[in-house]
Design an enzyme around this catalytic site. Structure first.
Site, PDB file in Angstrom:
ATOM      1  N   SER A  56       3.414 -16.037   2.250  1.00 29.96           N
ATOM      2  CA  SER A  56       4.713 -15.368   2.389  1.00 29.96           C
ATOM      3  C   SER A  56       4.572 -13.883   2.097  1.00 29.96           C
ATOM      4  CB  SER A  56       5.734 -15.992   1.435  1.00 29.96           C
ATOM      5  OG  SER A  56       5.985 -17.334   1.779  1.00 29.96           O
ATOM      6  N   GLU A  57       3.800 -13.539   1.047  1.00 32.21           N
ATOM      7  CA  GLU A  57       3.500 -12.134   0.741  1.00 32.21           C
ATOM      8  C   GLU A  57       2.104 -12.008   0.156  1.00 32.21           C
ATOM      9  OE1 GLU A  57       7.938 -12.245   0.748  1.00 32.21           O
ATOM     10  OE2 GLU A  57       6.615 -13.178  -0.732  1.00 32.21           O
ATOM     11  N   THR A  58       1.574 -10.803   0.275  1.00 29.49           N
ATOM     12  CA  THR A  58       0.312 -10.399  -0.348  1.00 29.49           C
ATOM     13  C   THR A  58       0.548  -9.056  -1.017  1.00 29.49           C
ATOM     14  OG1 THR A  58      -1.046 -11.578   1.279  1.00 29.49           O
ATOM     15  CG2 THR A  58      -2.092  -9.760   0.111  1.00 29.49           C
TER      16      THR A  58
END
Length: 295
Positions: free
Chosen positions: A46-48
């Site tokens: 979903s995010e990094t």
């Protein structure tokens, strides 16, 4: 060939393979914007996050957050997870970390067990609650693959809201929530019809039983079909509910990710402040993998 170390964690869970996965590049110096975006797409979480030196030495890091297709001004589980990773490296100051982000300064309190091991974190969202446009209940229901009557409007209509990043918050009938599924055509149609969305339509659906909440989040236009734990949306919902219910403070327990097989537990504390309604959100964090990217 330069290499860039990273670690992954599962956030808002104390067990591996639950919660929301996150990749943290602990020293992103030398990476271009395009490389960061490409790495976030490659990790496919979903995010990094990408950790850089702070602009102000009074803070601990500048943290940039990318989802699969764009950079984000603020997000919840990336801050919790990044804080836990850095604290495990001894980079906190007496249990506190301060991250510079596009939406403002994010302060994080690290949680440890009696043996001193990092177990989780609590973040303070960088902005007070702000509200944007309202959206039609039938359009939101279509986005979630539900009948129009499944979206409840007695407390509030589906509304764009933010504590640093925008979500559309909508209450669903409890019996309908588990059957929701994103309809990409409906998402595209609704986004085109409302310029006030500014190209972002991330839908946070919730069912409420007092201060216990079940939630799901769909953002297919950004590449996230469903998110197992959305800290920034949970914090925003807490602030919205407090503003509607009245009072000075309230706490909420939010369960998310159950339908995905990645159960997540988020604890939200909201309060009325001089500048509006604010929230903190926290939870546990489980370490997973370590590696290097060679570019």
């Amino acid at each position: 060939m330069p290499s860039f170390p990273y670690e992954t964690v599962d956030v808002f869970t104390d067990k591996p393979f639950g919660g929301n996965p996150l990749a943290v590049f602990t020293d992103a110096r030398g990476l271009s914007d395009a490389q960061m975006q490409a790495l976030a797409a490659e990790m496919n979480y979903s995010e990094t996050t990408f950790v850089l030196p702070p602009d102000d030495p009074a803070n601990d890091a500048r943290v940039r957050i990318f989802h699969r297709t764009a950079e984000m001004p603020f997000a919840g589980h990336p801050n919790v997870g990044t804080a836990c990773v850095l604290a495990r490296h001894g980079r906190d100051r007496n249990g506190v970390l301060r991250f510079e982000q596009m939406a403002g300064l994010v302060e994080i309190a690290i949680e440890r067990n009696p043996a001193g091991a990092v177990t989780g974190a609590v973040i303070a969202a960088p902005q007070a609650l702000s509200l944007g446009i309202e959206l039609p209940a039938d359009g939101i229901a279509a986005c979630a693959g539900l009948q129009a009557g499944a979206i409840l409007t007695a407390a509030h209509r589906p509304v764009q809201a933010s504590l640093g990043v925008q979500f559309v918050l909508a209450q669903a009938a409890p019996e309908a929530l588990a059957g929701a599924a994103p309809d990409l055509v409906a998402f595209r149609k609704l986004e085109r019809q409302h310029a006030g969305l500014q190209g972002r339509l991330s839908l946070f659906l919730y069912a409420r039983d007092g201060n216990r909440i079940r939630a799901r989040m769909f953002a297919p236009l950004a590449g996230t079909w469903e998110d197992p734990a959305t800290g920034s949306a949970s914090a925003t919902l807490g602030a919205l509910l407090l503003s509607l219910d009245g009072g000075e403070a309230a706490s909420y327990t939010i369960t998310q990710g159950v339908e995905m097989g990645r159960p997540s537990l988020l604890n939200v504390a909201s309060r009325r402040a001089e500048d509006g309604y604010r929230s903190r959100v926290g939870g546990a964090c489980a370490p997973m993998f370590r590696g290097e990217a060679e570019l």
